[in-house]
Write an enzyme that holds these catalytic residues in place. Structure first.
Site, mmCIF file in Angstrom:
data_model
loop_
_atom_site.group_PDB
_atom_site.id
_atom_site.type_symbol
_atom_site.label_atom_id
_atom_site.label_comp_id
_atom_site.label_asym_id
_atom_site.label_seq_id
_atom_site.Cartn_x
_atom_site.Cartn_y
_atom_site.Cartn_z
ATOM 1 N N LYS A 125 12.384 -42.499 21.747
ATOM 2 C CA LYS A 125 11.679 -43.777 21.907
ATOM 3 C C LYS A 125 10.178 -43.582 21.705
ATOM 4 O O LYS A 125 9.521 -44.372 21.015
ATOM 5 C CB LYS A 125 11.968 -44.362 23.293
ATOM 6 C CG LYS A 125 13.408 -44.798 23.504
ATOM 7 C CD LYS A 125 13.646 -45.259 24.917
ATOM 8 C CE LYS A 125 15.036 -45.859 25.083
ATOM 9 N NZ LYS A 125 16.122 -44.957 24.666
ATOM 10 N N GLY B 58 21.295 -49.484 24.613
ATOM 11 C CA GLY B 58 22.709 -49.647 24.914
ATOM 12 C C GLY B 58 22.961 -50.080 26.341
ATOM 13 O O GLY B 58 24.006 -50.663 26.641
ATOM 14 N N ASN B 59 22.014 -49.836 27.244
ATOM 15 C CA ASN B 59 22.175 -50.236 28.634
ATOM 16 C C ASN B 59 22.246 -51.755 28.789
ATOM 17 O O ASN B 59 22.701 -52.269 29.808
ATOM 18 C CB ASN B 59 21.015 -49.712 29.481
ATOM 19 C CG ASN B 59 19.670 -50.195 28.969
ATOM 20 O OD1 ASN B 59 19.201 -49.712 27.945
ATOM 21 N ND2 ASN B 59 19.060 -51.141 29.656
ATOM 22 N N LYS C 207 24.042 -33.382 17.969
ATOM 23 C CA LYS C 207 24.280 -34.597 18.739
ATOM 24 C C LYS C 207 25.693 -34.605 19.316
ATOM 25 O O LYS C 207 26.676 -34.646 18.583
ATOM 26 C CB LYS C 207 24.085 -35.823 17.840
ATOM 27 C CG LYS C 207 24.295 -37.151 18.537
ATOM 28 C CD LYS C 207 23.207 -37.444 19.537
ATOM 29 C CE LYS C 207 23.348 -38.839 20.124
ATOM 30 N NZ LYS C 207 22.310 -39.127 21.119
ATOM 31 N N LYS D 295 18.903 -44.871 17.026
ATOM 32 C CA LYS D 295 18.682 -46.303 16.826
ATOM 33 C C LYS D 295 17.206 -46.682 16.887
ATOM 34 O O LYS D 295 16.768 -47.584 16.164
ATOM 35 C CB LYS D 295 19.471 -47.104 17.848
ATOM 36 C CG LYS D 295 19.066 -46.831 19.285
ATOM 37 C CD LYS D 295 19.866 -47.636 20.279
ATOM 38 C CE LYS D 295 19.532 -47.242 21.704
ATOM 39 N NZ LYS D 295 18.082 -47.350 22.014
#
Length: 311
Positions: free
Chosen positions: A264, A9-10, A122, A206
């Site tokens: 990640k 998203g960055n 979340k 994601k």
């Protein structure tokens, strides 16, 4: 090679920016300039984050006096997929004249009995004072938990099982199309007791979705692109060090934060374990070098790239 890219998203909202359309589209153009060389040489599938955009639209929805209740998160996820997909579609078409590009709205299947539904963790949306948070619980049935000195909504984060439109994505890639899909992890859906798909208010990681998609697409590589050049061992400590080459087993032995590098690392390890292929974590503007093994943290079954036989 067939390459799946998980774009952080960055790439759309830099630290300190207000997430409005102008800067985000500029950042998308910048991201696409880095990705275009990959698309020229390889089959490319791009996934992306949507956290800041979901936060903005969710806040607008809560405060809209014309709505009797806010739009559910699955619907807002679809909105942001369309919005960001449009930006990326146009930027990729401009960067790759003559190349077919497709931006898709995708659903991601989750299990109706995933334990995450019994324990939402979340955090989403803005922070509230306790009294206001309790009113929202009574009005909308939200689950609220303390976040520092304030209170925020929490939702489930179930594990992705499959991107529903995988067969269509595979056919588009076979035809030479650059595909933008599974934004924000995909719209979370489950199959009800009669087998029909239903949306659910949840947030899917994601990067985990990108790993599931990469496996189902028989991808040769999964690139998880973020704002750090490599994964760091003992990050922030005096003895921190870069991890250059590693294996899933070694990566899982590290202690990474659950809200940032942890998913990640799990996504990269999972893809490599299941496929025997290569995953990497690194900076967006080094994506070509990462695929060549000259940058980023490279994850393979035997910690080498190009892969060497273990026989």
């Amino acid at each position: 090679m067939r390459v799946v890219v998980a774009l952080g998203g960055n790439a759309l909202v830099k630290r300190g920016e207000i997430p409005d359309a102008g800067p985000q589209r500029h950042n998308v153009d910048r991201a696409v300039r880095s990705l275009a060389p990959l698309a020229e040489e390889h089959e490319l599938i791009i996934t992306h984050g949507n956290g800041p955009q979901v936060g903005v639209l969710a806040l607008e929805s809560v405060n809209d006096p014309n709505l009797t209740r806010p739009y559910p998160l699955d619907t807002i996820g679809a909105e942001t997929q369309g919005m960001i997909g449009y930006w990326m579609l146009q930027a990729l078409q401009n960067a790759l004249p003559g190349r077919q590009v497709m931006a898709m709205i995708n659903q991601t299947l989750v299990s109706a009995v995933d334990p995450a539904f019994e324990n939402p963790t979340k955090f989403v949306g803005q922070v509230y004072e306790r009294e206001e948070a309790e009113k929202l619980v009574a009005e909308y049935g939200w689950t609220i938990r303390q976040d520092g000195d304030a209170w925020r909504r929490v939702v489930p984060s179930p594990r992705p099982q499959r991107v529903i439109e995988t067969r269509l994505i595979r056919e588009l890639v076979r035809l030479g199309t650059v595909v933008v899909c599974a934004g924000g992890g995909g719209i979370p859906v489950f199959r009800n007791d009669v087998g029909r798909l239903e949306g659910v208010e949840a947030v899917i990681d994601k990067d985990l979705t990108a790993a599931v998609l990469a496996e189902s697409m028989d991808a040769d590589a999964l690139l998880i692109l973020t704002d750090v050049p490599r994964v760091m061992r003992n990050f922030g400590a005096p003895d921190q060090e870069e991890i250059v080459h590693t294996t899933p087993h070694e990566l899982r032995a590290e202690d990474f934060p659950a809200g940032s590098m942890g998913p990640k690392a799990e996504a990269a390890a999972s893809f490599v374990e299941r496929t025997g292929d290569m995953a990497a974590i690194g900076m967006l503007d080094q994506c070509v070098e990462i695929l060549a093994g000259a940058a980023g943290t490279i994850v393979t079954p035997n910690a080498t790239w190009p892969l060497q036989s273990t026989l």
